[in-house]
Enzyme design. Structure first.
Site, PDB file in Angstrom:
ATOM      1  CG  ASN A 128      -1.754   1.139   1.160  1.00 38.45           C
ATOM      2  OD1 ASN A 128      -1.735   2.041   0.340  1.00 38.45           O
ATOM      3  ND2 ASN A 128      -2.343   1.311   2.505  1.00 38.45           N
ATOM      4  CD1 TRP A 129       3.912   1.440  -2.752  1.00 37.55           C
ATOM      5  CD2 TRP A 129       3.703   2.300  -4.691  1.00 37.55           C
ATOM      6  NE1 TRP A 129       4.697   0.634  -3.600  1.00 37.55           N
ATOM      7  CE2 TRP A 129       4.625   1.158  -4.921  1.00 37.55           C
ATOM      8  CE3 TRP A 129       3.247   3.045  -6.001  1.00 37.55           C
ATOM      9  CZ2 TRP A 129       5.111   0.959  -6.057  1.00 37.55           C
ATOM     10  CZ3 TRP A 129       3.768   2.646  -7.144  1.00 37.55           C
ATOM     11  CH2 TRP A 129       4.695   1.848  -7.395  1.00 37.55           C
ATOM     12  CD  GLU A 146      -3.452  -2.643   7.465  1.00 36.93           C
ATOM     13  OE1 GLU A 146      -2.201  -2.663   6.733  1.00 36.93           O
ATOM     14  OE2 GLU A 146      -3.930  -1.435   7.238  1.00 36.93           O
ATOM     15  CB  SER A 195       5.499  -2.079  11.826  1.00 38.79           C
ATOM     16  OG  SER A 195       5.092  -0.822  12.068  1.00 38.79           O
ATOM     17  N   GLY A 242       2.919  -1.124   4.200  1.00 37.89           N
ATOM     18  CA  GLY A 242       3.042   0.029   3.919  1.00 37.89           C
ATOM     19  C   GLY A 242       4.355   0.584   3.491  1.00 37.89           C
ATOM     20  N   GLY A 243       5.055   1.337   4.542  1.00 39.98           N
ATOM     21  CA  GLY A 243       6.335   1.917   4.358  1.00 39.98           C
ATOM     22  C   GLY A 243       7.279   0.891   3.710  1.00 39.98           C
TER      23      GLY A 243
HETATM   24  P1  13P Z   1       3.161   0.144   7.712  1.00 40.19           P
HETATM   25  O1  13P Z   1       3.611  -1.011   7.052  1.00 40.19           O
HETATM   26  O2  13P Z   1       3.863   1.465   7.093  1.00 40.19           O
HETATM   27  O3  13P Z   1       3.077   0.215   9.007  1.00 40.19           O
HETATM   28  O4  13P Z   1       1.602   0.534   7.163  1.00 40.19           O
HETATM   29  C1  13P Z   1       0.744  -0.570   7.467  1.00 40.19           C
HETATM   30  C2  13P Z   1      -0.338   0.043   6.356  1.00 40.19           C
HETATM   31  O5  13P Z   1      -1.234   0.815   6.775  1.00 40.19           O
HETATM   32  C3  13P Z   1      -0.573  -0.835   5.282  1.00 40.19           C
HETATM   33  O6  13P Z   1      -2.046  -0.551   4.793  1.00 40.19           O
END
Ligand code: 13P
Length: 249
Positions: A9-10, A166, A212, A233-234
């Site tokens: 998820n960018w 999440e 994370s 995400g990141g």
């Molecule tokens: P992170 O992996 O940056 O914690 O984000 C998770 C997220 O919200 C994916 O949708």
């Protein structure tokens, strides 16, 4: 056996030229995986990403959609519009949308129905806040979110829904749920689906963990009985890191 899905998820990152470069670079690194590789990109990147991902095993998703088919909804994009350009997946009800854009369980439910009607694969996000976790309400919150998200769906439709658990306190914080907690909360979601739609349906639903996830913790999460992959995400913004998560075996 449920297949594994590793979805990035960018969020609001990556210009079209960066998206093209990323997909060109990662495609050869993930070409041999048996896992489903998905990149959920900003609307502006969708068409470029779809073209760049042609002839690769990378699938493209959107990060949101509107529940109505069409009409006077300035700035919105419908499921049919996404489908028409070849988008396969769509994230629905991400906690950031629930928190900042008044996304509700009702709108999440309507969006899932519209996505399925248009043959998009919805990735539906649920998760508890830190406060709810500390009050011991995690199971109650996430099972209710799942129940309301799926309300009114037929079994065959539920089987097509992908759930992403999440925990909100784990998103972008570097704090990952322990593999045991993530697995037991995901099991709890699966049990809820089994209560309503039967074990057979529940066993088919793919449930991801998000919050994370990185290359250093993905393998141990993916080896748990009920975790069918991740929404990342990141770490999905870095070619090497994301390819390592995809190729965790
Ligand atoms: P992170 O992996 O940056 O914690 O984000 C998770 C997220 O919200 C994916 O949708």
């Amino acid at each position: 056996m449920r297949r594994k899905i590793i979805a990035g998820n960018w969020k609001m990152n990556m210009l079209p030229n960066e998206a093209i470069k990323f997909i060109d670079e990662i495609a050869p690194l993930v070409k041999d995986t048996k896992n489903e590789v998905v990149l959920c990109v900003p609307y502006i990147d969708l068409f470029y990403s779809l073209l760049t991902a042609q002839n690769t095993n990378i699938k493209i998703g959107a990060q949101n959609m509107h529940q109505e088919e069409k009409g006077a909804y300035t700035g919105e994009v419908s499921a049919e519009m996404l489908k028409s350009i070849g988008v396969e997946y769509v994230i629905i009800g991400h906690s950031e949308r629930r928190q900042y854009y008044n996304e509700t369980d009702k709108s999440v439910n309507e969006k899932i129905k519209s996505a399925l009607k248009n043959e998009l694969k919805p990735i539906v996000c649920v998760g508890e806040t830190l406060e709810q976790k500390e009050e011991g309400k995690t199971e109650e919150i996430i099972t209710k979110q799942v129940e309301l998200a799926l309300e009114g769906l037929e079994k065959e439709q539920v089987e097509k829904v992908i759930v992403a658990y999440e925990p909100i306190w784990a998103i972008g914080t570097g704090k990952t749920a322990t593999k045991e907690d993530a697995n037991s909360n995901i099991k709890c979601i699966r049990n809820k689906i089994a209560d309503i739609y039967g074990q057979n349906t529940a066993d088919k639903v793919i449930i991801l963990y998000g919050g994370s996830v990185k290359a250093s913790n993905s393998k141990e999460l993916f080896e748990m009985s009920d975790i069918d992959g991740a929404l990342v995400g990141g770490a999905s913004l870095k070619v090497e890191e994301f390819s390592k998560i995809v190729n965790y075996q």
